[in-house]
Enzyme design. Structure first.
Site, PDB file in Angstrom:
ATOM      1  CD1 TRP A 184      -2.709   1.792   0.654  1.00  0.00           C
ATOM      2  CD2 TRP A 184      -1.197   2.484   2.159  1.00  0.00           C
ATOM      3  NE1 TRP A 184      -3.020   3.086   0.992  1.00  0.00           N
ATOM      4  CE2 TRP A 184      -2.111   3.542   1.912  1.00  0.00           C
ATOM      5  CE3 TRP A 184      -0.155   2.703   3.073  1.00  0.00           C
ATOM      6  CZ2 TRP A 184      -2.014   4.781   2.545  1.00  0.00           C
ATOM      7  CZ3 TRP A 184      -0.057   3.932   3.697  1.00  0.00           C
ATOM      8  CH2 TRP A 184      -0.977   4.956   3.438  1.00  0.00           C
ATOM      9  CD  GLU A 225      -4.452  -1.689   2.286  1.00  0.00           C
ATOM     10  OE1 GLU A 225      -5.261  -1.277   3.127  1.00  0.00           O
ATOM     11  OE2 GLU A 225      -3.284  -2.047   2.571  1.00  0.00           O
ATOM     12  CE  LYS A 227      -6.140   5.716   3.420  1.00  0.00           C
ATOM     13  NZ  LYS A 227      -5.084   5.964   4.411  1.00  0.00           N
ATOM     14  CG  ASP A 258      -8.441  -1.092   5.070  1.00  0.00           C
ATOM     15  OD1 ASP A 258      -9.512  -0.606   5.484  1.00  0.00           O
ATOM     16  OD2 ASP A 258      -7.398  -1.082   5.734  1.00  0.00           O
ATOM     17  CG  HIS A 261      -8.322   1.782   2.434  1.00  0.00           C
ATOM     18  ND1 HIS A 261      -7.069   1.311   2.129  1.00  0.00           N
ATOM     19  CD2 HIS A 261      -8.232   2.314   3.676  1.00  0.00           C
ATOM     20  CE1 HIS A 261      -6.249   1.533   3.141  1.00  0.00           C
ATOM     21  NE2 HIS A 261      -6.935   2.131   4.095  1.00  0.00           N
ATOM     22  CG  HIS A 285      -5.514  -4.972   5.794  1.00  0.00           C
ATOM     23  ND1 HIS A 285      -4.493  -4.044   5.681  1.00  0.00           N
ATOM     24  CD2 HIS A 285      -4.895  -6.181   5.876  1.00  0.00           C
ATOM     25  CE1 HIS A 285      -3.322  -4.665   5.692  1.00  0.00           C
ATOM     26  NE2 HIS A 285      -3.547  -5.961   5.802  1.00  0.00           N
ATOM     27  CG  ASP A 293      -8.770   4.688   6.170  1.00  0.00           C
ATOM     28  OD1 ASP A 293      -9.126   3.690   6.816  1.00  0.00           O
ATOM     29  OD2 ASP A 293      -7.627   4.822   5.707  1.00  0.00           O
ATOM     30  CG  ASP A 295      -7.446   2.327   9.992  1.00  0.00           C
ATOM     31  OD1 ASP A 295      -7.975   1.372   9.430  1.00  0.00           O
ATOM     32  OD2 ASP A 295      -6.615   3.068   9.438  1.00  0.00           O
ATOM     33  CG  ASP A 325      -4.901  -1.758   8.949  1.00  0.00           C
ATOM     34  OD1 ASP A 325      -4.419  -1.189   9.947  1.00  0.00           O
ATOM     35  OD2 ASP A 325      -4.703  -1.368   7.790  1.00  0.00           O
TER      36      ASP A 325
END
Length: 418
Positions: A184, A225, A227, A258, A261, A285, A293, A295, A325
Site C-alpha cells: 500500500w 491494496e 485507498k 480494506d 478504503h 484488512h 478511514d 481505523d 487493521d
C-alpha cells in the site's frame, strides 16, 4: 447453569435450524486471522525516531505504548492468551530489529533484521504476514513514493519492495506457512491534479519492477491494496480501487480490500462475491471506519458480520486471507487488540451458525419472505452460549472475564512504562 450445559441446550436449538454447532466450532478454531503488530505502538515501528507521516495518523495518548521489540512481543503474548482460534502475526517493515545498533535503511533491509520475529512466531506455532512500509520516511517526497516523478525516490522504494519480497519468502520458509505481503502506498494529491494518468503509469512501472525479481509464488502471496483518499491527498490517490484491481488481475497477484478504503456508501461485504468470481484468492484488512478511514477497533457490528458471512457462505475460507487493521491510541491497546480479534472471531462463528445452504435454496426458489424471517429469527438464537463454550474449550477467558487480566497487566506492566 454451567457453560457446557448452556452449550448443550444451544446445540439442540441450532440442530432444529439445521446447524451443527460441533462442526462449526471445529472449523472456527482453524481459521487463521492475522493480528497486526502496529496497534501496540501506534504505528511507530523501530526503524526511525520521527513522527507517523504519509497520510495516516493516530490519536490519543493512553499510557503503556510499547517502545521496544521486547515490550511489543510481551504485549502480544498477553493478547494471544485472551483470544481463541488460530492467529497469525502481521508485521510492517518498519518493525525491523537491528542488533548491536547496526541500522539498515528500508531499501537495504534483509531477512536477518526479522530473525527475532521469525523465532517469536515459530515458538508460538504461527505464521507471519508482511507489509512494506511506504510512509514515515524522508524518502516520501511530497506524499509520493512509487509514483514520484523523481527517479531517485522511485528507485529507493522499488528496492524496498524487492527487499520485502525476499523477507517475506524468508518468513514463509521459517514458519512453514505462506506469507501474505501487502503493498500500500500513500501517493496522491491534496487538490485536483492536472494529470491523473502519468503518476499511475509510473506506479504501474514501479510495481512491475518490484515483481520482476524471482520468488516462490506459493510461499509469498503478494497483494495490492487500494485507498480512496488520505490525509493530505484528499482529491486524488494514485492507487485507487480501479487501478489495484486491474493491476492485480493482470499480474496474477491478490487484490486486498480494506473496508475503510472506500466511499462511505460502499461496503466490502458486497464486493467479496464479485471478486471471488475472478480471483483464486483475495485478501482483506478488516477495520471499522467512522465517517472516514479512521481505523477504529473492529466490533461485532453489521458490516463485520456481513463480511464474515460472505466468506463462509461462499465456502471461501481457504481463498480469503483475513487480517485486521486498526490503531487506537486513546484506549488500552491490549484491550483494543483483544476486542477486535474476539469480535471478528465472533463474526466468523455467527456466519458458521447460519443455515446458509437452506437460505440460499429458499432464495433460489423465490421464497424471499421466508429468507427474511429466518435471518431475523437467527439473530436471537443462543449464539453467546456457543461462543462462551468455544472460549472455554480453547482455554481462553469466557465473557468479559478477559478484561480483568488486562487491568492487572495495566497495573503491573503499563504503569512502569514512563
Amino acid at each position: 447453569m454451567h457453560v457446557k450445559e448452556r452449550y448443550e441446550d444451544a446445540k439442540k436449538r441450532y440442530e432444529k435450524a439445521g446447524v451443527d454447532t460441533d462442526k462449526a466450532l471445529e472449523i472456527l478454531k482453524e481459521i487463521p486471522v492475522s493480528m497486526h503488530c502496529w496497534q501496540g505502538d501506534d504505528v511507530i515501528g523501530f526503524d526511525h525516531d520521527g513522527p507517523l507521516t504519509g497520510g495516516i495518523q493516530t490519536t490519543g495518548n493512553y499510557p503503556g505504548r510499547a517502545r521496544t521489540p521486547e515490550e511489543l512481543m510481551k504485549d502480544m503474548d498477553k493478547v494471544f492468551s485472551l483470544v481463541p482460534g488460530k492467529t497469525k502475526l502481521n508485521l510492517h517493515a518498519s518493525y525491523a530489529i537491528f542488533e548491536d545498533g547496526v541500522h539498515a535503511d528500508r531499501d537495504q533491509l534483509k531477512p536477518e533484521h526479522f530473525a527475532r520475529w521469525a523465532a517469536f512466531a515459530k515458538e508460538r506455532g504461527m505464521g507471519i504476514d508482511f507489509n512494506p512500509t511506504f510512509f514515515s520516511h524522508d524518502m516520501v517526497k511530497d506524499n509520493l513514493t512509487l509514483s514520484s516523478p523523481d527517479k531517485e525516490v522511485r528507485d529507493f522504494w522499488i528496492r524496498h519492495g524487492q527487499a520485502c519480497i525476499r523477507i517475506s519468502e524468508y518468513l514463509a520458509n521459517e514458519t512453514g506457512q505462506p506469507c501474505v505481503m501487502n503493498i500500500w502506498i500513500p501517493d496522491g494529491y491534496k487538490d485536483i491534479p492536472a494529470d491523473r494518468l502519468t503518476p499511475r503509469a509510473r506506479f504501474k512501472d514501479s510495481l512491475d519492477q518490484i515483481l520482476s525479481i524471482p520468488y516462490d509464488k506459493e510461499k509469498v502471496l503478494v497483494c495490492l491494496e487500494s485507498k480512496v483518499f488520505g490525509i493530505g491527498m484528499e482529491s486524488y490517490t494514485v492507487g485507487s480501487s480501479e487501478f489495484t484491481i486491474n493491476y492485480a488481475a493482470s499480474r496474477g497477484i491478490l487484490p486486498l480490500m480494506d473496508n475503510g478504503h472506500y466511499h462511505p456508501t460502499e461496503v466490502v461485504s458486497d464486493k467479496i462475491s464479485a471478486m471471488l468470481l475472478f480471483f483464486d484468492k483475495i485478501a482483506l484488512h478488516v477495520t471499522r471506519p467512522v465517517r472516514w478511514d479512521s481505523d477504529h477497533v473492529v466490533l461485532f457490528d453489521d458490516e463485520t458480520r456481513e463480511i464474515a458471512k460472505e466468506i463462509v457462505r461462499n465456502k471461501a475460507l481457504d481463498r480469503v486471507m483475513i487480517g485486521l487493521d486498526f490503531f487506537d491510541a486513546s484506549i488500552n491497546r491490549i484491550a483494543a487488540w483483544t476486542v477486535g480479534m474476539r469480535s471478528f472471531r465472533k463474526a466468523l462463528l455467527y456466519a458458521l451458525l447460519t443455515p446458509n445452504e437452506k437460505l440460499a435454496g429458499l432464495q433460489e426458489e423465490g421464497h424471499l419472505t421466508e429468507v427474511m424471517m429466518i435471518q431475523e429469527e437467527m439473530k436471537t438464537y443462543p449464539f453467546g452460549d456457543v461462543w462462551d463454550y468455544f472460549c472455554e474449550t480453547e482455554g481462553k477467558p469466557v465473557g468479559e472475564d478477559w478484561y480483568e487480566a488486562v487491568k492487572t497487566y495495566e497495573d503491573q506492566v503499563f504503569s512502569a512504562r514512563k
